[in-house]
Design an enzyme around this catalytic site. Sequence first.
Site, short mmCIF file in Angstrom:
data_model
loop_
_atom_site.label_atom_id
_atom_site.label_comp_id
_atom_site.label_asym_id
_atom_site.label_seq_id
_atom_site.Cartn_x
_atom_site.Cartn_y
_atom_site.Cartn_z
N LYS A 1 -7.09 6.19 10.63
CA LYS A 1 -8.53 5.91 10.84
C LYS A 1 -8.70 5.65 12.33
CE LYS A 1 -10.20 3.13 7.24
NZ LYS A 1 -10.73 1.83 6.82
N GLY B 1 0.77 -1.25 0.00
CA GLY B 1 0.00 0.00 0.00
C GLY B 1 0.79 1.29 0.00
N ASP C 1 -5.37 1.47 10.85
CA ASP C 1 -6.78 1.18 11.03
C ASP C 1 -6.93 0.62 12.46
OD1 ASP C 1 -9.44 0.65 10.33
OD2 ASP C 1 -8.98 -1.22 9.35
P1 IMP Z 1 -4.51 -2.36 10.61
O1 IMP Z 1 -3.56 -3.47 10.91
O2 IMP Z 1 -5.93 -2.72 10.95
O3 IMP Z 1 -4.11 -1.03 11.21
O4 IMP Z 1 -4.57 -2.21 9.06
C1 IMP Z 1 -3.57 -1.74 8.29
C2 IMP Z 1 -3.70 -2.27 6.88
O5 IMP Z 1 -5.07 -2.53 6.51
C3 IMP Z 1 -3.22 -1.25 5.89
O6 IMP Z 1 -1.85 -1.38 5.65
C4 IMP Z 1 -4.08 -1.55 4.66
O7 IMP Z 1 -3.46 -2.51 3.87
C5 IMP Z 1 -5.37 -2.13 5.20
N1 IMP Z 1 -6.48 -1.16 5.23
C6 IMP Z 1 -7.08 -0.66 6.34
N2 IMP Z 1 -8.07 0.20 6.02
C7 IMP Z 1 -8.08 0.26 4.67
C8 IMP Z 1 -8.88 1.00 3.74
O8 IMP Z 1 -9.77 1.81 4.07
N3 IMP Z 1 -8.60 0.80 2.42
C9 IMP Z 1 -7.62 -0.07 2.00
N4 IMP Z 1 -6.85 -0.77 2.85
C10 IMP Z 1 -7.08 -0.62 4.17
#
Ligand code: IMP
Length: 176
Positions: A131, A44, A103
């Site tokens: 987020k 990403g 996220d």
């Molecule tokens: P976390 O581990 O939940 O913080 O998520 C991080 C990863 O989730 C990021 O590196 C993204 O690959 C994916 N991700 C989280 N939210 C989104 C979104 O709204 N769009 C696309 N990818 C997301």
Amino acid sequence: MSEPRPGRILISEAELRARIAEIGQAIARDYAGESPILVGVLQGAFLFMADLIRAVAIDLTTDFIGVSSYSSAAKSSGQVRLLSDLSMPIEGRQVVIVEDIVDTGLTLSYLKRNLEARHPKRLRTCVLVDKIERRQVEIELDYVGFTIPNVFVVGYGFDYGGLYRNLPYIAELEGG
Ligand code: IMP
């Protein structure tokens, strides 16, 4: 039911450019004379990384680390897996993790733990999109581009089922 598609633009190309220039200047100021390693998180963050490093007007090194992200579904599995490792040792170095989005925080907290164990001089985080409503683990962020509400976004490196990374702006995923 129709397939979800990119809808309303949340962050435009001009907004991305302006904010990334500011973050680049902040990093250049904070790391002058320190030759930091900027570690992009694949996949990403590759667009953000490419634009960011051109806004950081000091000597720096780049590297990449690959972790498993969400599958084709727009939700977290909660599982983090290392897919590809750094190409260089980071012991004693100034390191900045460059991530596209935080996220739940699970991915970044895993990465921080993993890289801290290699004893960098200092480890900081630079995140394009926060987020914050969705956070499950507390995590300190040093550079943040934008804070957004709890919507799934695509474009500028963000994908849904592998698609839409190539959009030059960040849009909300709509429909489905
Ligand atoms: P976390 O581990 O939940 O913080 O998520 C991080 C990863 O989730 C990021 O590196 C993204 O690959 C994916 N991700 C989280 N939210 C989104 C979104 O709204 N769009 C696309 N990818 C997301």
